[in-house]
Each structure stands twice: as C-alpha cells, then as structure tokens.
Design a protein around this motif. Sequence first.
Motif, mmCIF file in Angstrom:
data_model
loop_
_atom_site.group_PDB
_atom_site.id
_atom_site.type_symbol
_atom_site.label_atom_id
_atom_site.label_comp_id
_atom_site.label_asym_id
_atom_site.label_seq_id
_atom_site.Cartn_x
_atom_site.Cartn_y
_atom_site.Cartn_z
ATOM 1 N N SER A 192 -6.326 -0.953 -4.223
ATOM 2 C CA SER A 192 -4.868 -0.715 -3.019
ATOM 3 C C SER A 192 -2.903 -1.239 -3.263
ATOM 4 O O SER A 192 -2.233 -1.340 -2.816
ATOM 5 N N ASP B 291 -11.178 0.603 4.828
ATOM 6 C CA ASP B 291 -10.227 -0.460 5.071
ATOM 7 C C ASP B 291 -11.381 -1.781 5.689
ATOM 8 O O ASP B 291 -12.168 -1.238 6.239
ATOM 9 N N LEU C 13 -8.781 7.401 6.210
ATOM 10 C CA LEU C 13 -9.092 5.935 6.289
ATOM 11 C C LEU C 13 -10.152 6.446 6.863
ATOM 12 O O LEU C 13 -10.993 7.043 7.823
ATOM 13 N N CYS D 121 -1.797 10.108 6.197
ATOM 14 C CA CYS D 121 -2.723 10.624 6.651
ATOM 15 C C CYS D 121 -2.092 11.681 7.739
ATOM 16 O O CYS D 121 -2.631 12.548 7.739
ATOM 17 N N THR E 84 -1.288 -2.393 7.800
ATOM 18 C CA THR E 84 -1.709 -1.529 6.404
ATOM 19 C C THR E 84 -2.140 -0.637 7.198
ATOM 20 O O THR E 84 -2.034 0.279 6.930
ATOM 21 N N ILE F 250 -1.038 3.592 6.536
ATOM 22 C CA ILE F 250 -1.691 4.609 5.895
ATOM 23 C C ILE F 250 -1.911 5.683 7.331
ATOM 24 O O ILE F 250 -2.359 6.639 7.073
ATOM 25 N N ILE G 4 1.128 -1.083 -0.060
ATOM 26 C CA ILE G 4 0.018 0.091 0.744
ATOM 27 C C ILE G 4 0.352 0.953 -0.006
ATOM 28 O O ILE G 4 0.733 2.835 -0.591
ATOM 29 N N ARG G 5 2.021 1.603 0.203
ATOM 30 C CA ARG G 5 2.693 2.837 1.061
ATOM 31 C C ARG G 5 3.009 3.024 -0.588
ATOM 32 O O ARG G 5 2.898 4.472 -1.246
ATOM 33 N N LEU H 150 0.395 4.500 -2.439
ATOM 34 C CA LEU H 150 -0.110 5.825 -2.070
ATOM 35 C C LEU H 150 0.480 7.001 -2.427
ATOM 36 O O LEU H 150 0.280 8.131 -2.501
ATOM 37 N N LEU I 177 -9.465 6.201 1.672
ATOM 38 C CA LEU I 177 -9.322 4.496 1.993
ATOM 39 C C LEU I 177 -10.227 4.031 3.271
ATOM 40 O O LEU I 177 -10.775 4.219 3.673
#
Length: 315
Positions: free
Chosen positions: A93, A38, A61, A53, A45, A49, A17-18, A21, A36
């Motif tokens: 994702s 979840d 999120l 943020c 994860t 995130i 995910i990094r 993003l 996002l």
Amino acid sequence: MSLVNIIIPIFNRGSLIRETLTSISQQTYPYFECILVDDGSIDNTVLVIKEFCSTDPRFKLFFRGKTHLKGANSCRNIGFDQSTGDYIIWFDSDDLMTPNHLEVKLKEIQRTKADFVIAKTQNFSDRGFEAPYVYEQKPYGITAEDFILRRIHWYTYDVMLKRSVAARIRWNEHLESWQDYNYFCKMLLVTTTGYYIPQVLTHRRLHGVSIQKQMTRSSSSFKCALIDVYWYTFQDIKGQISSNIEMEITRNLMNLSFGLAKLCTVPVRLFQVTGLVYKKFKLKGVFLYQLALVSVALTQKGEALLEIAKCKKLK
C-alpha cells in the motif's frame, strides 16, 4: 483480454495510499481489478479508497472480518478469495507501479509460457532513488532449494503469477514479517517455471513507519523475526523438502539463536529449535548447542561449540 488482479492489504495508509492507487490507475494495460482489503484502519484510509472506488470501478474495497487473524497475510488471503483474474500481483500500500508494470509482466508471462515472472524493484525515499535491486541469477535456473536457503531472493511485488498456481498456496496468517519468503518457498515447491524480467517495474518506498522497518529496528528483533519465519516455513514445507534442506534450516535456526544469546536475549522458540536439533544432530548436538548458548551469554564465546554441534568441521 486477460484480467489481472492486484491484491493489496491496507492499514493506516491515508497519507500514502492515494499515490499508490494513482500509479495503478494510470497503467498502460487497463484490464485489471485492484482488490484492497482493509485491516482495521483508524485514519482516513478508507475514505480515500472509497473515493477512488466511486470514480473507477476497477478498484474494490473489502474488510477483514473478525474470523480472520489481524495482519497483511489475512488480508491477502481474503483478497485472493474475492478475485477472479487469470493472473495475480501482490502489491503493498505504500509502493508505486511504473506505468508499464502490468503490460510488461503480462506480455512476458504469456510470451515465455512461464507460471510466474519476476521484475526488478528500485528503492526510493525523500532523498531520491537508490540503485535497483540486483537478482543473483543462477545459470541452471530457479530452484526451490536456492530460495529456501536464501541464495536467491526477490520482493513480493516483483512477481506476477498464474491464478492456477496462486490457488494452490495460502499466505501464512501467523507471520508479521518476511511473509514473502514463506509464500515464495511454497510457490517454488509448486512450480519453478519462472522468467526474470531485467527491468524496474516497482518503486519501493523506504520510510520509518513501514511494517518491515518496525520489525527489524534492532539486531535482536531482526533475528527474532527470522527465527519465526524459518520456524513457520519449516512447518509449512517439511514434508516436501529433502533431509539436507531440513538440516540447513536447522543450522540457520541454531545460528540465529546463538546470535540472540550473544545479545543476552533468550532465544525465541528455544524449545522448538532444540527439538529440531535433536532430530538432526541427536543428543550430542543438543548438549553442545545448549552449552554454546550458555557460553556465549556468559563469556561472549562459544562459536567452536556451536560449529561442532552443527556437525561442521572447524577450520
């Protein structure tokens, strides 16, 4: 400046995910909000995130509540309900945006005054990049019938659409695979005013733990997933399509059921598909269809019976 909402469902993507993003944070068009949602991740994860943020307020999120079914589609619906942007992009994702992804799409949707635009995707893996996905563009433009009958196709993240269009559609929360097919069938019954962008704007990651890969790991699971999406899509759109399209969907379901029977697998939704066969091809069609299933399961033959059941002439 127009606000663009990027909506991403998340589940156990701590290792990937990094990078996704980061590709979004580096967009040349900066006026976006990435929502996002979840789906109950149990790895790191959420921590990754939250870190994003905390450093970039454009990333927000949210969590799927217990009142929603588990799955990506529920998260997409939740994300849209939290959005306020003029334009919507659905993203995954584990995939990557090119730096000009938003800028190019927004420029073209405003220039053409289209309700949606469709860019191109290029697959990549540990072995490198593959050839970009090639659209089959019809000279008469985009029609709902062509998409429903799978004469044309595109991926979820290829599209940017106006909020006014997205507000009239919901993701079907019962589907686990082929969700984009269901969604865009419904979108094209709202509007077909779309424009193709002949440019790769998404890099689609191919890896062994993707949801699509798991759902299509064998011929039987692939056919089961297709039967499910055809069935649910038919239920979603049956009052908005012609009798001819309904008949072709029924024939597709018959073909897939026959394919499962040939693999000595009991066809999923056999009762429901048989009901559709009766509506379209009456009692004779049902009899021949069921006889074809039995025949192929026992002898690996029965194609002729199936073709007659579908009211098609044999060559």
